[in-house]
Scaffold this motif. Structure first.
Motif, PDB file in Angstrom:
ATOM      1  N   PHE A  36      13.180 -46.940   5.792  1.00 56.13           N
ATOM      2  CA  PHE A  36      13.293 -48.406   6.413  1.00 56.13           C
ATOM      3  C   PHE A  36      12.511 -49.374   5.572  1.00 56.13           C
ATOM      4  O   PHE A  36      12.814 -50.519   5.612  1.00 56.13           O
ATOM      5  CB  PHE A  36      12.503 -48.364   7.776  1.00 56.13           C
ATOM      6  CG  PHE A  36      13.338 -47.703   8.889  1.00 56.13           C
ATOM      7  CD1 PHE A  36      14.404 -48.051   9.191  1.00 56.13           C
ATOM      8  CD2 PHE A  36      12.883 -46.361   9.442  1.00 56.13           C
ATOM      9  CE1 PHE A  36      15.113 -47.183  10.180  1.00 56.13           C
ATOM     10  CE2 PHE A  36      13.549 -45.538  10.163  1.00 56.13           C
ATOM     11  CZ  PHE A  36      14.777 -46.027  10.662  1.00 56.13           C
ATOM     12  N   ARG A  37      11.621 -49.034   4.805  1.00 57.92           N
ATOM     13  CA  ARG A  37      10.879 -49.856   3.852  1.00 57.92           C
ATOM     14  C   ARG A  37      11.574 -50.070   2.505  1.00 57.92           C
ATOM     15  O   ARG A  37      11.745 -51.219   1.867  1.00 57.92           O
ATOM     16  CB  ARG A  37       9.398 -49.512   3.601  1.00 57.92           C
ATOM     17  CG  ARG A  37       8.726 -49.535   5.051  1.00 57.92           C
ATOM     18  CD  ARG A  37       7.149 -49.275   4.752  1.00 57.92           C
ATOM     19  NE  ARG A  37       6.387 -49.232   6.026  1.00 57.92           N
ATOM     20  CZ  ARG A  37       6.105 -50.091   6.782  1.00 57.92           C
ATOM     21  NH1 ARG A  37       6.280 -51.474   6.441  1.00 57.92           N
ATOM     22  NH2 ARG A  37       5.342 -49.907   7.940  1.00 57.92           N
ATOM     23  N   VAL A  73      11.409 -40.605  21.027  1.00 61.26           N
ATOM     24  CA  VAL A  73      12.088 -39.994  19.975  1.00 61.26           C
ATOM     25  C   VAL A  73      12.110 -40.768  18.843  1.00 61.26           C
ATOM     26  O   VAL A  73      12.060 -40.478  17.846  1.00 61.26           O
ATOM     27  CB  VAL A  73      13.583 -39.257  20.380  1.00 61.26           C
ATOM     28  CG1 VAL A  73      14.245 -38.828  19.377  1.00 61.26           C
ATOM     29  CG2 VAL A  73      13.255 -38.155  21.427  1.00 61.26           C
ATOM     30  N   THR A  74      12.856 -42.074  19.209  1.00 57.66           N
ATOM     31  CA  THR A  74      12.998 -43.109  18.264  1.00 57.66           C
ATOM     32  C   THR A  74      11.573 -43.281  17.304  1.00 57.66           C
ATOM     33  O   THR A  74      11.793 -43.812  16.107  1.00 57.66           O
ATOM     34  CB  THR A  74      13.627 -44.266  18.422  1.00 57.66           C
ATOM     35  OG1 THR A  74      15.004 -43.929  19.302  1.00 57.66           O
ATOM     36  CG2 THR A  74      13.923 -45.293  17.529  1.00 57.66           C
ATOM     37  N   ALA A  75      10.748 -43.519  18.129  1.00 58.18           N
ATOM     38  CA  ALA A  75       9.187 -43.834  17.352  1.00 58.18           C
ATOM     39  C   ALA A  75       9.063 -42.731  16.448  1.00 58.18           C
ATOM     40  O   ALA A  75       8.583 -43.022  15.384  1.00 58.18           O
ATOM     41  CB  ALA A  75       8.381 -43.912  18.369  1.00 58.18           C
ATOM     42  N   GLU A  76       9.092 -41.370  16.611  1.00 54.24           N
ATOM     43  CA  GLU A  76       9.014 -40.248  15.737  1.00 54.24           C
ATOM     44  C   GLU A  76       9.639 -40.312  14.644  1.00 54.24           C
ATOM     45  O   GLU A  76       9.224 -40.186  13.516  1.00 54.24           O
ATOM     46  CB  GLU A  76       8.825 -39.020  16.352  1.00 54.24           C
ATOM     47  CG  GLU A  76       8.528 -37.880  15.691  1.00 54.24           C
ATOM     48  CD  GLU A  76       7.296 -37.820  15.275  1.00 54.24           C
ATOM     49  OE1 GLU A  76       7.016 -37.362  14.099  1.00 54.24           O
ATOM     50  OE2 GLU A  76       6.250 -38.610  15.878  1.00 54.24           O
ATOM     51  N   ILE A  77      11.018 -40.601  14.764  1.00 53.41           N
ATOM     52  CA  ILE A  77      11.836 -40.748  13.640  1.00 53.41           C
ATOM     53  C   ILE A  77      11.478 -41.963  12.853  1.00 53.41           C
ATOM     54  O   ILE A  77      11.630 -41.468  11.321  1.00 53.41           O
ATOM     55  CB  ILE A  77      13.643 -40.806  14.213  1.00 53.41           C
ATOM     56  CG1 ILE A  77      13.884 -39.788  14.931  1.00 53.41           C
ATOM     57  CG2 ILE A  77      14.355 -41.243  13.141  1.00 53.41           C
ATOM     58  CD1 ILE A  77      15.210 -40.069  15.644  1.00 53.41           C
ATOM     59  N   VAL A  78      11.213 -43.045  13.149  1.00 53.83           N
ATOM     60  CA  VAL A  78      10.878 -44.105  12.396  1.00 53.83           C
ATOM     61  C   VAL A  78       9.520 -43.703  11.805  1.00 53.83           C
ATOM     62  O   VAL A  78       9.309 -44.154  10.363  1.00 53.83           O
ATOM     63  CB  VAL A  78      10.457 -45.462  13.105  1.00 53.83           C
ATOM     64  CG1 VAL A  78       9.926 -46.570  12.293  1.00 53.83           C
ATOM     65  CG2 VAL A  78      11.792 -45.714  13.791  1.00 53.83           C
ATOM     66  N   ARG A  79       8.714 -43.186  12.238  1.00 50.38           N
ATOM     67  CA  ARG A  79       7.294 -42.803  11.805  1.00 50.38           C
ATOM     68  C   ARG A  79       7.634 -41.910  10.449  1.00 50.38           C
ATOM     69  O   ARG A  79       7.128 -41.766   9.504  1.00 50.38           O
ATOM     70  CB  ARG A  79       6.485 -42.095  12.865  1.00 50.38           C
ATOM     71  CG  ARG A  79       5.196 -41.607  11.986  1.00 50.38           C
ATOM     72  CD  ARG A  79       4.076 -40.756  13.214  1.00 50.38           C
ATOM     73  NE  ARG A  79       4.647 -39.551  13.246  1.00 50.38           N
ATOM     74  CZ  ARG A  79       4.550 -38.495  12.393  1.00 50.38           C
ATOM     75  NH1 ARG A  79       3.501 -38.972  11.209  1.00 50.38           N
ATOM     76  NH2 ARG A  79       4.683 -37.228  12.551  1.00 50.38           N
TER      77      ARG A  79
END
Length: 503
Positions: A374-375, A362-368
């Motif tokens: 985040f940048r 789930v976190t990986a998809e949120i970060v994507r």
């Protein structure tokens, strides 16, 4: 056609919730520090469990005795393959039961009221190596433990106690029920009225106000307890938004009271606790936030996502101790108890492993989807919903909701609750897509913070400035966001700036 009794054989599928699956679902909503305490309880309840060297370590040492191939405790391969799907759906298929009787699990625990849901009878301070929790003292009692001690005496039967304990596990640190009651009833496969009865039981516990679904309900519960919930007080509580805006005259007309009675009502209201859960140590306000997930940039431009292993103990099964106990089992009942404990341990380890994989997925998809945030910061935060994430990773929306509850992610920009990254969207001024409401709020805050005492911006002026920056909002939307951040009206800000200038 003749009428008469007959026997028919029909085959059908039925969805059920086993205690083990309820436990696995509940684990998804717990933070790492709550998992740490849960593991401590599991270690005390199951003699076959022990702590491994680290949360990310490998399986036990090669020289450890292998697990005997005993069919009474080894879960069938088809169940192991279906664990991910069952947890995601929140239901266990009836044709994939465990090899043991689920009702026999946890029969040796002292906390009988919570045994159905994994023995969750509270979250006292954990015993991890790197716990960053700043507790007020060793004797601090958590809200969940305080409520669990009352449920057994207040409930009419074990079923209602188990449902109430499930709802207790869904309360946030302030004591509010943030999950829709209809969703909780669906997860437990019970009628909504039964869930409402269990919530009423929770709301009858001490401290008064816990189990409320919003501030108005929390204050109303306390007013009823104080025998002050008359029609006038009910109208006041129903119009808290007017109170926040300072609409005293309008409120007095709505409540049909004079100045003296209204002053008494306000004094009574100020004496209530808007966050009754925060008085307890386990949910206390002086506790530091410990991130559950760590995010670091990679040299190739990607992201490294990992669970915070400092607050995530690892469970393993002591195989040699199991063999030793099995050799000494004098009768069939003792061997059955030992097999149940091993099956319980196997399932718990499997559920914890699934929890970690689900959180990372789930976190990986949120970060994507929030890569720009985040940048480059909050202005790049995109509108995002639980449904969008759930569809992208092929999970149920309720699973994503539980994974993002009570979880914090640490990155170079700070520590954020996972729920922070889900925000509604507003139209962009150029018509190209939408922007996050959080980005709009950040702009409004920046504009009001930069105001001079003699040049306070009205909501209309804010609308024009935001439109020039690419945000197409109505005046009422700007006012709503401004009030949600606790920023006063232009009149209130002008007075505040004038006072600050005098000081």
């Amino acid at each position: 056609m003749a009428l008469g009794p007959r026997l028919d054989l029909r085959q059908s599928q039925q969805l059920v919730m086993t205690p083990q699956l309820q436990q696995a679902i509940k684990l998804l909503a717990l933070s790492n520090l709550e998992i740490e305490t849960f593991i401590g309880e599991a270690l005390a309840a199951n003699p076959l469990l022990e702590l491994g060297e680290s949360a990310g370590g490998e399986t036990p040492a090669p020289d450890a005795p292998p697990e005997p191939a005993q069919p009474e405790y080894v879960a069938p391969a088809r169940e192991e393959a279906a664990v991910d799907q069952m947890i995601d759906e929140g239901l266990a298929a009836a044709d994939q039961p465990l090899d043991i009787d689920p009702a026999a699990l946890d029969t040796d625990r002292d906390t009988g009221d919570g045994a159905l849901f994994g023995g969750d009878s509270g979250f006292p301070a954990g015993s991890g190596e790197a716990s960053a929790i700043d507790m007020p003292g060793d004797a601090a009692e958590s809200l969940a433990a305080h409520l669990a001690a009352q449920v057994g005496a207040a409930a009419q039967d074990e079923r209602s106690a188990a449902i109430a304990m499930y709802l207790v596990g869904l309360l946030d640190e302030a004591g509010y029920l943030t999950v829709p009651l209809r969703d909780a009833a669906h997860d437990l496969a019970i009628p909504l009225d039964e869930a409402e009865a269990a919530l009423a039981l929770v709301q009858s516990l001490d401290p008064t106000g816990v189990g409320a679904r919003d501030l108005a309900e929390c204050l109303a519960l306390q007013a009823r307890e104080a025998d002050r919930y008359d029609p006038c007080m009910a109208r006041l509580i129903d119009n808290l938004d007017l109170l926040a805006k300072g609409g005293i005259k309008q409120l007095k007309r709505i409540c049909e009271v004079d100045d003296e009675d209204f002053a008494d009502m306000l004094a009574e209201l100020r004496g209530y606790d808007p966050k009754p859960g925060l008085r307890f140590g386990g949910n206390g306000g002086n506790r530091a936030v410990v991130p559950d997930i760590l995010l670091r940039p990679r040299a190739d431009g990607g992201w490294d996502i990992a669970l915070n292993q400092a607050s995530l103990p690892r469970l393993v099964i002591n195989r040699s101790y199991y063999l030793e106990l099995r050799k000494g089992c004098p009768d069939k009942a003792a061997r059955a108890w030992l097999s149940e404990k091993l099956a319980d341990a196997n399932w718990l380890i499997k559920a914890l492993d699934q929890r970690q994989k689900t959180i990372l997925k789930v976190t990986a998809e949120i970060v994507r989807q929030q890569d720009g945030f985040f940048r480059r910061g909050v202005l790049e935060l995109k509108p995002l919903t639980l449904k969008a994430v759930a569809e992208a990773i092929d999970m149920h929306e309720s699973t994503v909701s539980r994974v993002t509850a009570n979880k914090y992610l640490h990155c170079a920009r700070g520590t954020f609750e996972l729920k922070y990254f889900f925000s509604s969207g507003v139209a962009a001024a150029d018509g190209a897509g939408a922007v996050s409401a959080e980005a709009v709020k950040a702009q409004i805050k920046a504009l009001t913070d930069a105001e001079e005492p003699g040049a306070i911006l009205s909501d209309d002026a804010l609308v024009d400035l935001l439109r020039a920056r690419g945000f197409d909002l109505a005046r009422r939307t700007v006012a709503k966001y401004r009030e949600a951040m606790g920023i006063g009206s232009s009149v209130q800000r002008r007075r505040q700036k004038a006072l600050e200038a005098v000081r």
